[in-house]
Design a protein around this motif. Structure first.
Motif, PDB file in Angstrom:
ATOM      1  N   VAL A 136       0.844  -1.196   0.000  1.00  0.00           N
ATOM      2  CA  VAL A 136       0.000   0.000   0.000  1.00  0.00           C
ATOM      3  C   VAL A 136       0.881   1.248   0.000  1.00  0.00           C
ATOM      4  CG1 VAL A 136      -1.792   1.289   1.233  1.00  0.00           C
ATOM      5  CG2 VAL A 136      -1.804  -1.224   1.270  1.00  0.00           C
ATOM      6  N   ALA A 137       0.594   2.156  -0.910  1.00  0.00           N
ATOM      7  CA  ALA A 137       1.314   3.433  -0.945  1.00  0.00           C
ATOM      8  C   ALA A 137       0.568   4.473  -0.123  1.00  0.00           C
ATOM      9  CB  ALA A 137       1.465   3.913  -2.387  1.00  0.00           C
ATOM     10  N   MET A 138       1.331   5.315   0.543  1.00  0.00           N
ATOM     11  CA  MET A 138       0.749   6.429   1.292  1.00  0.00           C
ATOM     12  C   MET A 138       1.800   7.531   1.401  1.00  0.00           C
ATOM     13  SD  MET A 138       0.939   4.953   5.223  1.00  0.00           S
ATOM     14  CE  MET A 138       0.779   6.564   5.989  1.00  0.00           C
ATOM     15  N   ALA A 139       1.348   8.756   1.598  1.00  0.00           N
ATOM     16  CA  ALA A 139       2.273   9.874   1.740  1.00  0.00           C
ATOM     17  C   ALA A 139       2.899   9.862   3.134  1.00  0.00           C
ATOM     18  CB  ALA A 139       1.546  11.194   1.491  1.00  0.00           C
ATOM     19  N   ASP A 140       4.054  10.494   3.252  1.00  0.00           N
ATOM     20  CA  ASP A 140       4.757  10.576   4.532  1.00  0.00           C
ATOM     21  C   ASP A 140       3.860  11.254   5.572  1.00  0.00           C
ATOM     22  OD1 ASP A 140       6.433  11.003   6.650  1.00  0.00           O
ATOM     23  OD2 ASP A 140       8.040  11.944   5.495  1.00  0.00           O
ATOM     24  N   PRO A 141       3.466  10.533   6.617  1.00  0.00           N
ATOM     25  CA  PRO A 141       2.570  11.137   7.613  1.00  0.00           C
ATOM     26  C   PRO A 141       3.210  12.257   8.421  1.00  0.00           C
ATOM     27  CG  PRO A 141       3.304   8.967   8.331  1.00  0.00           C
ATOM     28  CD  PRO A 141       3.775   9.138   6.919  1.00  0.00           C
ATOM     29  N   LYS A 142       4.538  12.372   8.354  1.00  0.00           N
ATOM     30  CA  LYS A 142       5.216  13.430   9.111  1.00  0.00           C
ATOM     31  C   LYS A 142       5.148  14.782   8.396  1.00  0.00           C
ATOM     32  CE  LYS A 142       8.521  10.273  11.281  1.00  0.00           C
ATOM     33  NZ  LYS A 142       9.958   9.895  11.404  1.00  0.00           N
ATOM     34  N   THR A 143       5.030  14.763   7.071  1.00  0.00           N
ATOM     35  CA  THR A 143       5.046  16.027   6.323  1.00  0.00           C
ATOM     36  C   THR A 143       3.792  16.265   5.496  1.00  0.00           C
ATOM     37  OG1 THR A 143       6.184  14.974   4.449  1.00  0.00           O
ATOM     38  CG2 THR A 143       7.561  15.990   6.139  1.00  0.00           C
ATOM     39  N   ALA A 144       2.988  15.227   5.279  1.00  0.00           N
ATOM     40  CA  ALA A 144       1.807  15.358   4.416  1.00  0.00           C
ATOM     41  C   ALA A 144       0.536  15.031   5.211  1.00  0.00           C
ATOM     42  CB  ALA A 144       1.930  14.425   3.209  1.00  0.00           C
ATOM     43  N   PRO A 145      -0.370  15.982   5.373  1.00  0.00           N
ATOM     44  CA  PRO A 145      -1.607  15.716   6.124  1.00  0.00           C
ATOM     45  C   PRO A 145      -2.407  14.530   5.578  1.00  0.00           C
ATOM     46  CG  PRO A 145      -1.297  18.077   5.862  1.00  0.00           C
ATOM     47  CD  PRO A 145      -0.228  17.412   5.024  1.00  0.00           C
ATOM     48  N   TYR A 146      -2.380  14.315   4.258  1.00  0.00           N
ATOM     49  CA  TYR A 146      -3.102  13.166   3.714  1.00  0.00           C
ATOM     50  C   TYR A 146      -2.424  11.859   4.124  1.00  0.00           C
ATOM     51  CZ  TYR A 146      -6.399  15.874   0.939  1.00  0.00           C
ATOM     52  OH  TYR A 146      -7.428  16.705   0.549  1.00  0.00           O
ATOM     53  N   GLY A 147      -1.115  11.890   4.333  1.00  0.00           N
ATOM     54  CA  GLY A 147      -0.410  10.732   4.852  1.00  0.00           C
ATOM     55  C   GLY A 147      -0.774  10.473   6.300  1.00  0.00           C
ATOM     56  N   ALA A 148      -0.885  11.538   7.076  1.00  0.00           N
ATOM     57  CA  ALA A 148      -1.288  11.390   8.475  1.00  0.00           C
ATOM     58  C   ALA A 148      -2.695  10.815   8.554  1.00  0.00           C
ATOM     59  CB  ALA A 148      -1.210  12.744   9.179  1.00  0.00           C
ATOM     60  N   ALA A 149      -3.585  11.273   7.666  1.00  0.00           N
ATOM     61  CA  ALA A 149      -4.949  10.747   7.642  1.00  0.00           C
ATOM     62  C   ALA A 149      -4.953   9.269   7.263  1.00  0.00           C
ATOM     63  CB  ALA A 149      -5.799  11.556   6.658  1.00  0.00           C
ATOM     64  N   ALA A 150      -4.114   8.896   6.302  1.00  0.00           N
ATOM     65  CA  ALA A 150      -4.032   7.484   5.890  1.00  0.00           C
ATOM     66  C   ALA A 150      -3.565   6.612   7.051  1.00  0.00           C
ATOM     67  CB  ALA A 150      -3.081   7.347   4.704  1.00  0.00           C
ATOM     68  N   MET A 151      -2.596   7.085   7.810  1.00  0.00           N
ATOM     69  CA  MET A 151      -2.118   6.314   8.959  1.00  0.00           C
ATOM     70  C   MET A 151      -3.231   6.134   9.993  1.00  0.00           C
ATOM     71  SD  MET A 151       0.242   4.607  10.324  1.00  0.00           S
ATOM     72  CE  MET A 151       1.729   4.991   9.406  1.00  0.00           C
ATOM     73  N   GLN A 164       2.908  -3.673   8.112  1.00  0.00           N
ATOM     74  CA  GLN A 164       4.284  -3.269   8.391  1.00  0.00           C
ATOM     75  C   GLN A 164       5.243  -3.967   7.427  1.00  0.00           C
ATOM     76  OE1 GLN A 164       5.901  -2.596  12.288  1.00  0.00           O
ATOM     77  NE2 GLN A 164       3.887  -2.825  13.224  1.00  0.00           N
ATOM     78  N   GLY A 165       6.149  -3.193   6.870  1.00  0.00           N
ATOM     79  CA  GLY A 165       7.101  -3.710   5.895  1.00  0.00           C
ATOM     80  C   GLY A 165       6.554  -3.730   4.477  1.00  0.00           C
ATOM     81  N   ARG A 166       5.284  -3.387   4.315  1.00  0.00           N
ATOM     82  CA  ARG A 166       4.680  -3.404   2.971  1.00  0.00           C
ATOM     83  C   ARG A 166       4.078  -2.050   2.595  1.00  0.00           C
ATOM     84  NH1 ARG A 166       0.546  -6.467   2.873  1.00  0.00           N
ATOM     85  NH2 ARG A 166       0.437  -7.250   4.987  1.00  0.00           N
ATOM     86  N   LEU A 167       4.395  -1.029   3.406  1.00  0.00           N
ATOM     87  CA  LEU A 167       3.942   0.321   3.082  1.00  0.00           C
ATOM     88  C   LEU A 167       4.992   1.009   2.209  1.00  0.00           C
ATOM     89  CD1 LEU A 167       2.501   1.487   6.532  1.00  0.00           C
ATOM     90  CD2 LEU A 167       1.198   0.968   4.460  1.00  0.00           C
ATOM     91  N   ILE A 168       4.554   1.623   1.134  1.00  0.00           N
ATOM     92  CA  ILE A 168       5.440   2.358   0.228  1.00  0.00           C
ATOM     93  C   ILE A 168       5.151   3.836   0.440  1.00  0.00           C
ATOM     94  CG2 ILE A 168       6.079   2.730  -2.171  1.00  0.00           C
ATOM     95  CD1 ILE A 168       4.949  -0.086  -2.728  1.00  0.00           C
ATOM     96  N   GLN A 169       6.133   4.551   0.939  1.00  0.00           N
ATOM     97  CA  GLN A 169       5.888   5.917   1.376  1.00  0.00           C
ATOM     98  C   GLN A 169       6.334   6.946   0.341  1.00  0.00           C
ATOM     99  OE1 GLN A 169       6.188   6.827   5.691  1.00  0.00           O
ATOM    100  NE2 GLN A 169       7.800   8.216   5.047  1.00  0.00           N
ATOM    101  N   GLY A 170       5.415   7.828  -0.044  1.00  0.00           N
ATOM    102  CA  GLY A 170       5.736   8.919  -0.949  1.00  0.00           C
ATOM    103  C   GLY A 170       6.113  10.164  -0.179  1.00  0.00           C
ATOM    104  N   GLU A 171       6.959  10.978  -0.799  1.00  0.00           N
ATOM    105  CA  GLU A 171       7.341  12.233  -0.147  1.00  0.00           C
ATOM    106  C   GLU A 171       6.150  13.161  -0.012  1.00  0.00           C
ATOM    107  OE1 GLU A 171       9.755  15.498  -2.196  1.00  0.00           O
ATOM    108  OE2 GLU A 171      11.251  14.501  -0.952  1.00  0.00           O
ATOM    109  N   SER A 172       5.263  13.111  -0.990  1.00  0.00           N
ATOM    110  CA  SER A 172       4.054  13.937  -0.993  1.00  0.00           C
ATOM    111  C   SER A 172       2.910  13.103  -1.545  1.00  0.00           C
ATOM    112  CB  SER A 172       4.260  15.179  -1.877  1.00  0.00           C
ATOM    113  OG  SER A 172       4.369  14.779  -3.232  1.00  0.00           O
ATOM    114  N   ILE A 173       1.701  13.660  -1.503  1.00  0.00           N
ATOM    115  CA  ILE A 173       0.560  12.928  -2.048  1.00  0.00           C
ATOM    116  C   ILE A 173       0.679  12.838  -3.577  1.00  0.00           C
ATOM    117  CG2 ILE A 173      -0.971  14.908  -2.378  1.00  0.00           C
ATOM    118  CD1 ILE A 173      -1.966  11.502  -0.847  1.00  0.00           C
ATOM    119  N   ALA A 174       1.371  13.771  -4.207  1.00  0.00           N
ATOM    120  CA  ALA A 174       1.585  13.704  -5.658  1.00  0.00           C
ATOM    121  C   ALA A 174       2.494  12.520  -6.011  1.00  0.00           C
ATOM    122  CB  ALA A 174       2.195  15.011  -6.158  1.00  0.00           C
TER     123      ALA A 174
END
Length: 255
Positions: A136-151, A164-174
């Motif tokens: 599953v891809a998600m944005a970085d929850p530390k810098t992107a509010p949409y990532g925090a919401a996904a978490m 855990q171990g299968r999350l693919i983290q993007g720098e931003s939601i883009a």
């Protein structure tokens, strides 16, 4: 807050008719430098194009994760307006003396979706999140509010341990969207605005996450200190509140 920003704009001596398109066209054309949250960048491009047509002013957009835009502002980036993906960052900038308090208002409320470009992959209840081996891809929850919401959604659904171990983290939601669209991740949490056009899903399959599973994605705008007295920046903030701009936002799922 919405009414206060109008009052504030008018107190700057820009005239009672600033919000009317007729007056906007009478002001000398200028350029506004706007930092925009990645989830809103495509929508902002459309709105900026419409705004230029009716006002003559140009808006230069700089997209990025809200947390990174905040860091750039604190390091002296000359942005005049911030269109944030949350309401906390503009408030923080106001408290720190980097933005104008009376100018802050919520310009949109975003929605989160779990999306795949392939039909039939994501079910309407998001049960696919519990599938064995799913990445599953998600944005970085530390810098992107949409990532925090996904978490928050992952934790609410009780699937954190399994992912855990299968999350693919993007720098931003883009970047997160690109991971999924390119097939590097089969599914991902993205903004509804990235996969919706004219009120319909562009392609693939999606679960529109119920709003109660995460903190509301209220997105605030604020005038930054370099924007004070800048007509194009002030006019663009005012234009965001007009019905034509609101119509563009609703078409891609913003509330």
């Amino acid at each position: 807050m919405a009414n206060s920003v109008i009052s504030w704009v008018l107190r700057q001596g820009l005239g009672v008719g600033l919000l009317s398109l007729g007056v906007l066209t009478s002001v000398r054309a200028d350029t506004a430098l706007v930092a925009v949250a990645a989830n809103f960048s495509g929508t902002a491009q459309t709105i900026a194009s419409d705004f230029k047509r009716v006002s003559g002013h140009t808006v230069t957009l700089v997209p990025g994760a809200t947390g990174k835009l905040y860091a750039q502002i604190k390091n002296g980036a000359p942005y005049q307006v911030l269109l944030s993906a949350d309401d906390e960052t503009p408030s923080r900038l106001v408290q720190e003396g980097a933005a104008v308090a009376a100018s802050q208002f919520t310009y949109a409320t975003g929605r989160l979706v779990l999306w795949s470009p392939q039909p039939g992959v994501v079910d309407a209840q998001g049960a696919v999140l519990g599938a064995a081996g799913l990445r599953v891809a998600m944005a970085d929850p530390k810098t992107a509010p949409y990532g925090a919401a996904a978490m928050q959604v992952i934790q609410q659904r009780g699937v954190w341990q399994g992912l855990q171990g299968r999350l693919i983290q993007g720098e931003s939601i883009a970047q997160t969207y690109q991971f999924v669209a390119s097939g590097n991740a089969p599914v991902g949490f993205v903004a509804l605005s990235q996969v919706m056009r004219d009120g319909r899903l562009v392609d693939g399959s999606a679960w529109q996450v119920p709003a109660h599973l995460h903190q509301a994605l209220r997105q605030d705008a604020v005038l930054l200190n370099p924007g004070q007295g800048q007509v194009a920046a002030l006019a663009f903030l005012a234009y965001l509140r007009t019905e034509p701009a609101r119509r563009v936002m609703r078409a891609v799922g913003y509330e």
